[in-house]
Design a protein around this motif. Structure first.
Motif, PDB file in Angstrom:
ATOM      1  N   UNK A 152       0.833  -1.206   0.000  1.00  5.72           N
ATOM      2  CA  UNK A 152       0.000   0.000   0.000  1.00  5.72           C
ATOM      3  C   UNK A 152       0.870   1.259   0.000  1.00  5.72           C
ATOM      4  N   UNK A 153       1.867   1.270   0.861  1.00  3.87           N
ATOM      5  CA  UNK A 153       2.774   2.414   0.884  1.00  3.87           C
ATOM      6  C   UNK A 153       3.497   2.587  -0.434  1.00  3.87           C
ATOM      7  N   UNK A 154       3.860   1.476  -1.056  1.00  5.99           N
ATOM      8  CA  UNK A 154       4.542   1.538  -2.350  1.00  5.99           C
ATOM      9  C   UNK A 154       3.646   2.142  -3.420  1.00  5.99           C
ATOM     10  N   UNK A 155       2.340   1.856  -3.354  1.00  9.99           N
ATOM     11  CA  UNK A 155       1.405   2.436  -4.328  1.00  9.99           C
ATOM     12  C   UNK A 155       1.384   3.950  -4.243  1.00  9.99           C
ATOM     13  N   UNK A 156       1.352   4.468  -3.019  1.00 10.92           N
ATOM     14  CA  UNK A 156       1.315   5.925  -2.841  1.00 10.92           C
ATOM     15  C   UNK A 156       2.640   6.535  -3.272  1.00 10.92           C
ATOM     16  N   UNK A 157       3.746   5.877  -2.940  1.00 10.95           N
ATOM     17  CA  UNK A 157       5.056   6.375  -3.347  1.00 10.95           C
ATOM     18  C   UNK A 157       5.169   6.413  -4.872  1.00 10.95           C
ATOM     19  N   UNK A 158       4.648   5.378  -5.538  1.00 14.18           N
ATOM     20  CA  UNK A 158       4.682   5.345  -7.009  1.00 14.18           C
ATOM     21  C   UNK A 158       3.798   6.442  -7.590  1.00 14.18           C
ATOM     22  N   UNK A 159       2.636   6.675  -6.961  1.00 14.64           N
ATOM     23  CA  UNK A 159       1.745   7.729  -7.436  1.00 14.64           C
ATOM     24  C   UNK A 159       2.406   9.091  -7.341  1.00 14.64           C
ATOM     25  N   UNK A 160       3.229   9.306  -6.324  1.00 16.25           N
ATOM     26  CA  UNK A 160       3.889  10.608  -6.142  1.00 16.25           C
ATOM     27  C   UNK A 160       4.859  10.915  -7.272  1.00 16.25           C
ATOM     28  N   UNK A 161       5.317   9.886  -7.978  1.00 11.30           N
ATOM     29  CA  UNK A 161       6.259  10.094  -9.089  1.00 11.30           C
ATOM     30  C   UNK A 161       5.545  10.287 -10.423  1.00 11.30           C
ATOM     31  N   UNK A 162       4.215  10.259 -10.403  1.00 14.03           N
ATOM     32  CA  UNK A 162       3.436  10.468 -11.623  1.00 14.03           C
ATOM     33  C   UNK A 162       3.382  11.959 -11.955  1.00 14.03           C
ATOM     34  N   UNK A 163       3.625  12.352 -13.219  1.00 18.73           N
ATOM     35  CA  UNK A 163       3.556  13.773 -13.575  1.00 18.73           C
ATOM     36  C   UNK A 163       2.183  14.370 -13.280  1.00 18.73           C
ATOM     37  N   UNK A 164       2.186  15.549 -12.699  1.00 17.97           N
ATOM     38  CA  UNK A 164       0.935  16.259 -12.461  1.00 17.97           C
ATOM     39  C   UNK A 164       0.307  16.028 -11.112  1.00 17.97           C
TER      40      UNK A 164
END
Length: 462
Positions: A152-164
């Motif tokens: 779950x934490x990894x999902x949020x961390x990955x989302x933070x690297x998404x442009x925009x």
């Protein structure tokens, strides 16, 4: 983020919108003054033309929203932003022509309008050239700390690297997971005081992303963090706010039951929505009737069979109804009556059908269904009974989308391309549930405006 009528808007977008409004007012004033000086006339006090300036600025601001000029791409690419600005200003001026015809007292001279239009484009592009990098950078992003270093934490961390996106990860705390997934996470045992740790990182929000919450909720830690003024939010609420959809992988029935929202069925909301549907439906049907008749003629000339067709769909509370569309496929598109998902470059689509699908003309006859009250202009797209039966077996909460009246356009339609699989239906369901939960007339207006962007830039049309 700022919450407007239950819908979240990023701070950077709000700031850019305010700056744009100031630029549009300035452009209108400069266009007026320049033309007056050209003909040797006195411009007079600004208060005397304030109504004209406000109408000019508001019309162009609405057009900017409609074409998606405040999307994430506007902060990353100046060329992308400039193209949308030019289209928006042109559409805004067309809209102004109608306003000036109906209300001559707020009219600009044509030469004034031309100057103001050119100056507006220059100012808007200059603003994005000057502020785009800052607005799209970390200056306006919220700093968050993730509690939980698992999947779950990894999902949020990955989302933070998404442009925009509108947040950045200041830190990740491993809460005793077996084999943390997030690299560089700090074990909770190494932090003496979690509240002080969060404060030192200048975080404004803590996201609870623990894998197993039963008997493991760090109540004391969360309470101390909360009392420092830092917001504490669970993962499903965080993802709902940041992505504009309800994440089916993290949401549970209790979080939907006890959360605020799902007000579309209230009497005042439904009355306002129905009044708009009737008014807009009569206007649109009157204006689009020549287009519908012309398209029907072209369909008949190209291929045999009727120009219109009826198709059974599932509507409010799971009740069936028939929609009317202009035919865009061959008459034998579904031989044997078996429902088939549309595919990319579907060979069943006719030449005329490909064009009318791209600009959504095939949907215009559904205005009659709206007037009958079986559909609304805005809402989840109604699916066919055969697909609904299958999707309800595979997707949780799918039946809940039928608690809202279906629509011609919707939150899923402007945020996700055409889907033709169970996985696509899952993604669109997340947007549909967000709409049902966060419905307001403001969100309906935003969807209607943004539908113009989908028509102008038809991504994913099949």
């Amino acid at each position: 983020m700022i919450r407007l009528f239950k819908h979240y808007v990023p701070h950077a977008t709000v700031l850019l919108g305010l700056v744009d409004m100031a630029c549009l007012l300035l452009a209108g004033e400069l266009g007026w003054v320049v033309r007056c000086r050209q003909i040797g006339s006195d411009a007079g006090p600004i208060g005397a033309r304030l109504p004209q300036l406000l109408v000019f600025a508001v019309a162009l601001q609405v057009a900017l929203v409609a074409v998606g000029a405040y999307s994430a791409g506007s902060f990353r690419s100046l060329r992308f932003a400039a193209a949308k600005l030019a289209v928006a200003v042109s559409i805004g001026v067309i809209g102004l022509s109608l306003v000036f015809f109906l209300v001559p007292s707020v009219s600009f001279w044509r030469s004034n309008l031309l100057y103001a239009m050119a100056i507006a484009v220059l100012l808007l592009v200059a603003v994005r050239a000057a502020l785009g990098r800052a607005l799209g950078g970390e200056t306006f992003k919220r700093r968050v700390v993730i509690l939980g270093a698992g999947a779950r934490g990894a999902r949020i961390a990955a989302l933070s690297r998404t442009p925009g996106v509108n947040f950045c990860v200041a830190g990740v705390v491993a809460m005793g997971e077996a084999g943390p997934v997030v690299e560089g996470a700090t074990p909770r045992g190494e932090i003496d005081n979690l509240a002080a740790y969060v404060t030192d990182l200048r975080a404004v929000e803590v996201v609870l992303a623990i894998e197993e919450r039963r008997n493991a909720l760090p109540v004391k830690d969360l309470l101390r963090v909360k009392t420092t003024g830092v917001q504490v939010v669970d993962m499903s609420s965080f993802l709902e706010r940041e992505t504009g959809r309800i994440d089916l992988g993290s949401v549970n029935p209790s979080s939907l039951i006890f959360s605020d929202g799902f007000a579309s069925g209230q009497m005042l909301s439904s009355t306002v929505k129905r009044a708009f549907d009737i008014t807009a439906g009569l206007l649109l049907l009157g204006l689009s009737l020549p287009v519908i008749l012309l398209t029907a003629t072209l369909i008949k000339l190209e291929s045999r069979g009727p120009a219109f067709y009826r198709q059974r769909r599932v509507g409010l509370f799971g009740e069936g109804f028939d929609i009317i569309k202009l035919r865009s496929m061959r008459v034998d598109a579904e031989a044997g009556g078996r429902a088939v998902w549309a595919a990319q470059d579907d060979p069943r689509v006719t030449r005329t059908g490909r064009i009318i699908r791209r600009v959504r003309i095939d949907e215009l006859p559904q205005t009659w269904t709206v007037l009958k009250g079986e559909m609304s202009f805005v809402g989840p797209r109604p699916e066919r009974p055969q697909f609904v039966d299958d999707l309800e077996r595979h997707l949780p909460f799918y039946a809940e989308r039928h608690m809202v009246k279906p629509g011609i356009t919707g939150w899923a339609q402007i945020n996700y391309p055409y889907g033709a699989s169970v996985e696509d239906a899952r993604n669109k369901l997340e947007y549909d549930l967000y709409y049902a939960k966060n419905y307001s007339p403001f969100l309906d207006l935003l969807i209607l405006l943004q539908t113009l962007r989908v028509v102008l830039w038809p991504e994913g049309v099949r």
